[in-house]
Design a protein around this motif. Structure first.
Motif, PDB file in Angstrom:
ATOM      1  N   TRP A   1       1.039  -1.094  -0.175  1.00 12.65           N
ATOM      2  CA  TRP A   1      -0.206  -0.806   0.313  1.00 12.65           C
ATOM      3  C   TRP A   1       0.817   1.324   0.169  1.00 12.65           C
ATOM      4  N   THR A   2       1.706   1.681   0.858  1.00 16.36           N
ATOM      5  CA  THR A   2       2.721   1.942   0.977  1.00 16.36           C
ATOM      6  C   THR A   2       3.255   2.467  -0.364  1.00 16.36           C
ATOM      7  N   GLU A   3       3.720   1.434  -1.093  1.00 17.37           N
ATOM      8  CA  GLU A   3       4.746   1.864  -2.325  1.00 17.37           C
ATOM      9  C   GLU A   3       4.098   2.358  -3.335  1.00 17.37           C
ATOM     10  N   TYR A   4       2.147   1.580  -3.221  1.00 11.97           N
ATOM     11  CA  TYR A   4       2.184   2.192  -4.885  1.00 11.97           C
ATOM     12  C   TYR A   4       0.951   3.185  -4.759  1.00 11.97           C
ATOM     13  N   LEU A   5       0.485   4.189  -3.354  1.00  6.37           N
ATOM     14  CA  LEU A   5      -0.499   4.223  -3.146  1.00  6.37           C
ATOM     15  C   LEU A   5      -0.095   5.516  -2.501  1.00  6.37           C
ATOM     16  N   GLY A   6       1.127   5.547  -1.632  1.00  7.34           N
ATOM     17  CA  GLY A   6       1.807   6.436  -1.450  1.00  7.34           C
ATOM     18  C   GLY A   6       1.912   7.834  -1.210  1.00  7.34           C
ATOM     19  N   ASP A   7       2.232   8.061  -2.744  1.00  2.75           N
ATOM     20  CA  ASP A   7       1.939   9.354  -3.337  1.00  2.75           C
ATOM     21  C   ASP A   7       0.875  10.595  -2.926  1.00  2.75           C
ATOM     22  N   ASP A   8      -0.250   9.349  -3.019  1.00  2.00           N
ATOM     23  CA  ASP A   8      -1.232  10.421  -2.831  1.00  2.00           C
ATOM     24  C   ASP A   8      -2.142  10.216  -1.503  1.00  2.00           C
ATOM     25  N   TRP A   9      -1.755   9.132  -0.701  1.00  2.00           N
ATOM     26  CA  TRP A   9      -2.041   8.913   0.678  1.00  2.00           C
ATOM     27  C   TRP A   9      -0.873   8.668   1.316  1.00  2.00           C
ATOM     28  N   ARG A  10      -1.209   9.032   3.056  1.00  2.00           N
ATOM     29  CA  ARG A  10      -0.056   9.222   4.298  1.00  2.00           C
ATOM     30  C   ARG A  10      -0.748   8.427   5.221  1.00  2.00           C
ATOM     31  N   MET A  11      -0.244   7.268   5.210  1.00  2.00           N
ATOM     32  CA  MET A  11      -0.783   6.255   6.211  1.00  2.00           C
ATOM     33  C   MET A  11      -0.211   5.986   7.475  1.00  2.00           C
ATOM     34  N   GLU A  12      -1.158   6.145   8.354  1.00  2.00           N
ATOM     35  CA  GLU A  12      -0.682   5.908  10.095  1.00  2.00           C
ATOM     36  C   GLU A  12      -0.811   5.057  10.018  1.00  2.00           C
ATOM     37  N   VAL A  13      -0.122   3.466  10.700  1.00  2.00           N
ATOM     38  CA  VAL A  13      -0.549   2.241  10.423  1.00  2.00           C
ATOM     39  C   VAL A  13      -0.166   1.864  11.913  1.00  2.00           C
ATOM     40  N   ALA A  14      -1.174   1.459  12.774  1.00  2.00           N
ATOM     41  CA  ALA A  14      -1.238   0.550  13.739  1.00  2.00           C
ATOM     42  C   ALA A  14      -1.147  -0.536  14.433  1.00  2.00           C
ATOM     43  N   ALA A  15       0.120  -1.545  13.983  1.00  2.00           N
ATOM     44  CA  ALA A  15       0.104  -3.121  14.003  1.00  2.00           C
ATOM     45  C   ALA A  15       0.304  -4.189  15.194  1.00  2.00           C
ATOM     46  N   HIS A  16      -0.428  -4.644  15.393  1.00  2.00           N
ATOM     47  CA  HIS A  16      -0.684  -5.141  15.879  1.00  2.00           C
ATOM     48  C   HIS A  16      -0.714  -6.717  15.852  1.00  2.00           C
ATOM     49  N   ILE A  17       0.566  -7.917  15.940  1.00  2.00           N
ATOM     50  CA  ILE A  17       1.124  -8.570  15.439  1.00  2.00           C
ATOM     51  C   ILE A  17       0.573 -10.099  16.826  1.00  2.00           C
ATOM     52  N   LEU A  18       0.028 -11.263  16.704  1.00  2.00           N
ATOM     53  CA  LEU A  18       0.165 -11.538  18.045  1.00  2.00           C
ATOM     54  C   LEU A  18       0.535 -12.937  18.022  1.00  2.00           C
TER      55      LEU A  18
END
Length: 223
Positions: A67-84
């Motif tokens: 997502w960041t690679e291909y959408l990063g020019d148009d959107w700034r993504m703030e990610v909260a990742a929780h891996i269990l």
């Protein structure tokens, strides 16, 4: 394979696969540390708050990286990742057994108290029937989804960033949810946040990690 790695199997050591020189690791670390991908555009971009949950480090971070690679020019993504990790009740226990520890010093490992409590109560360790690979096992998916919705519904309306050191308010205020394996996580998130879009990203069948008696009801709900 290291004894500590339970779910994320690889034929090569993790430092070889995702070492400092790996461009994939660079993209993921850049995203999670700064909230955006490297970009030549200086214009203001809309912010999308993403909450990403799952039991496989690679699945969670893979799609976030794309997502960041291909959408990063148009959107700034703030990610909260929780891996269990199945059965783990603390962030330290998750880090001990999951590859999430290899990204940003384990900050993407789950630490929200609600997730960890649900994890202890409902998620155990099992193995996939044919591949015999280690996997999470949810004995009662209906109870898991119901308890998930209740746990987040109790506090979501009043939770704000910084209001609790054990609860991650970003999970309650996301613009988009990413659920990976097991797929029943999507059902739990859908019940807890029915008005918010959810994207499912998984490699195994929808009924993986569930007992046979619960499959029909889960597939009906998913449909």
């Amino acid at each position: 394979l290291s004894e500590g790695v339970v779910l994320d199997d690889t034929d090569r050591p993790i430092l070889e696969v995702l070492g400092p020189g790996s461009p994939w690791r660079f993209n993921v670390d850049a995203l999670l540390s700064s909230g955006s991908a490297p970009s030549g555009s200086e214009r203001e971009r809309p912010v999308v708050r993403v909450a990403a949950l799952g039991y496989h480090t690679s699945l969670v971070l893979e799609l976030v990286s794309l997502w960041t690679e291909y959408l990063g020019d148009d959107w700034r993504m703030e990610v909260a990742a929780h891996i269990l990790e199945p059965g783990a009740g603390t962030a330290a226990e998750v880090r001990k057994s999951s590859l999430c520890r290899d990204f940003l010093e384990g900050s993407v490992c789950a630490w929200d108290a609600r997730l960890l409590e649900l994890n202890v109560r409902h998620v155990g360790r099992g193995r996939l029937p044919l591949a015999n690979l280690p996997s999470p096992r949810i004995a009662d998916p209906e109870a898991f989804m119901s308890d998930f919705a209740e746990a987040f519904g109790r506090v979501s309306s009043s939770l704000t960033p910084g209001s609790s050191t054990s609860l991650d308010a970003r999970l309650d205020n996301a613009d988009l949810y990413l659920c990976t394996e097991p797929a029943v996580l999507c059902g739990a998130i859908g019940r807890a946040f029915p008005a918010t879009p959810t994207v499912g990203y998984f490699a195994n069948p929808l009924a993986s990690y569930l007992p046979a008696r619960a499959v029909a009801a889960w597939l009906t709900e998913f449909r």
